[in-house]
Design an enzyme around this catalytic site. Structure first.
Site, PDB file in Angstrom:
ATOM      1  N   GLU A 155     -41.322 -71.339  -3.836  1.00  0.00           N
ATOM      2  CA  GLU A 155     -42.969 -70.509  -3.931  1.00  0.00           C
ATOM      3  C   GLU A 155     -43.709 -69.812  -3.093  1.00  0.00           C
ATOM      4  OE1 GLU A 155     -44.661 -72.520  -6.298  1.00  0.00           O
ATOM      5  OE2 GLU A 155     -43.470 -74.005  -6.820  1.00  0.00           O
ATOM      6  N   LEU A 156     -42.646 -68.509  -2.916  1.00  0.00           N
ATOM      7  CA  LEU A 156     -43.535 -67.098  -1.981  1.00  0.00           C
ATOM      8  C   LEU A 156     -43.977 -67.618  -0.636  1.00  0.00           C
ATOM      9  CD1 LEU A 156     -45.000 -64.699  -3.757  1.00  0.00           C
ATOM     10  CD2 LEU A 156     -42.274 -65.461  -4.027  1.00  0.00           C
TER      11      LEU A 156
END
Length: 393
Positions: A155-156
């Protein structure tokens, strides 16, 4: 740096030089909606029917036709695939892996490293984090004969320490969200370096979301989003690179075929060519563009929700209780199942989010209720993650 002010052979002004398409390919092993009275065994906790149904549907709607479209259009891009995605593709849709392999072999697709179980390990256990990244890297080598040199975290989720860990594992590049706070001082349209020296690329979230969230939104003031309009936006953007990062399910699942999303991609490839703009892979950026400077990000960020932080997973009491219980299960005899329980989606389903994020959370939650997601998750932990077959008190 960019050739701002140059013109191509058709006399068209060139501002932007390159587009980087990055796509996330991930599916979790969702938990069966069971309760204590069901007396399930460890192997019963995963919702086989639902996982198969969802993966096969998305493969037919998105993964297969999207990859065909990218190849036919000559568009380069970068994929990151979780281990749980790979496992489900092997079980439910081998054709999906076949066409991705063709795309990789064509030289147009770069594969990235990430955590095998799409987990939150980077924020609490460096050793577990490294183990999962190594496992995913080995999987890329075994299946695609490919060794990733670029990295994206779950999710970065990103900070300086995560970038340093990636650098220490041998990665040359890492990507992160270009949040509003960061973008005040650092445009996402350039190459940067992190304090550890790893190349850092920031997502242009506004331009990315114009496709992934707003493409078929009829009340959006820019609707309809045509390929020529979008190409002009890119061409008129200052900087060297347009970093467009999104879920791969955008193409055919979130934005259905009927919206014209595949035609949009086909025509976009032609319009950007007219402007002298090329698509490139993440590991090619350093060969094309100099670093703009160093970006230090100490506060942990992500690409989730409007807050762009960890609140999508740790934003309420249920999520924190579940996450803390999960960490206590690290000594479980069922180590493999415990790792599948780390998949971030399972805790994301418990989020109530902000009002502006509620629709997105509801869309992805297979139980339609964060409270039910919490109940099913805690039961699964209690049933499978005990050490020496003792239930966690």
């Amino acid at each position: 740096m960019g050739k701002i002010g140059n013109k191509n052979d058709r006399g068209v002004q060139i501002n932007m030089e390159n587009i980087v398409f990055y796509f996330e390919l991930h599916q979790p092993f969702r938990l069966r909606p069971l309760r204590m009275q069901d007396n399930a065994t460890a192997m019963d906790i995963f919702w086989e029917e639902k996982n198969r149904e969802i993966f096969k549907r998305i493969s037919e709607n998105a993964y297969i036709p999207a990859t065909q479209t990218l190849m036919e259009s000559g568009i380069k891009s970068t994929f990151s695939m979780s281990g749980t995605f790979i496992e489900q593709a092997m079980k439910y849709s081998p054709k999906t892996l076949d066409i991705i392999e063709d795309y990789v072999k064509s030289g147009m697709c770069e594969l990235m490293g990430e955590t095998y179980f799409h987990s939150l390990a980077s924020i609490w256990d460096e050793e577990e984090f490294e183990y999962q990244v190594r496992e995913q890297t080995k999987t890329m080598k075994n299946i695609f004969n490919y060794s990733p040199v670029s990295f994206r975290n779950t999710e970065l989720i990103y900070n300086n320490r995560i970038a340093e860990m990636a650098k220490n594992m041998g990665f040359r590049n890492i990507i992160a969200e270009g949040t509003d706070e960061i973008s005040k001082n650092f445009s996402p349209n350039y190459r940067y370096v992190a304090p550890s020296g790893i190349n850092l690329y920031l997502r242009n979230y506004s331009m990315s979301d114009n496709i992934s969230f707003r493409f078929s939104n009829t009340v959006w003031n820019e609707y309809p989003l045509t390929a020529d309009k979008y190409a002009k936006w890119i061409q008129n953007s200052p900087g060297d690179i347009m970093n467009l990062y999104m879920d791969y399910e955008t193409f055919g699942e979130h934005q259905r075929k009927e919206t014209g999303i595949f035609d949009f991609i086909r025509y976009l490839s032609k319009y950007i060519e007219d402007y002298g703009i090329k698509t490139i892979k993440i590991d090619e950026i350093a060969k094309e563009h100099n670093a703009r400077g160093m970006v230090s990000i100490e506060k942990t960020i992500s690409w989730a929700d409007t807050r762009r932080d960890l609140s999508a997973w740790l934003g309420n009491a249920m999520q924190n209780e579940a996450f803390n219980r999960l960490k206590l299960c690290s000594a479980s005899d069922n180590k493999e199942i415990w790792r599948y329980m780390q998949t971030s989606d399972l805790i994301y389903y418990m989020s109530m989010g902000n009002p502006e994020d509620f629709t997105v959370h509801e869309y992805f939650n297979p139980y339609r209720s964060p409270y039910l997601a919490f109940i099913y998750y805690m039961f699964a932990l209690d049933n499978t993650c005990s050490s020496h077959n003792e239930r966690i008190e």
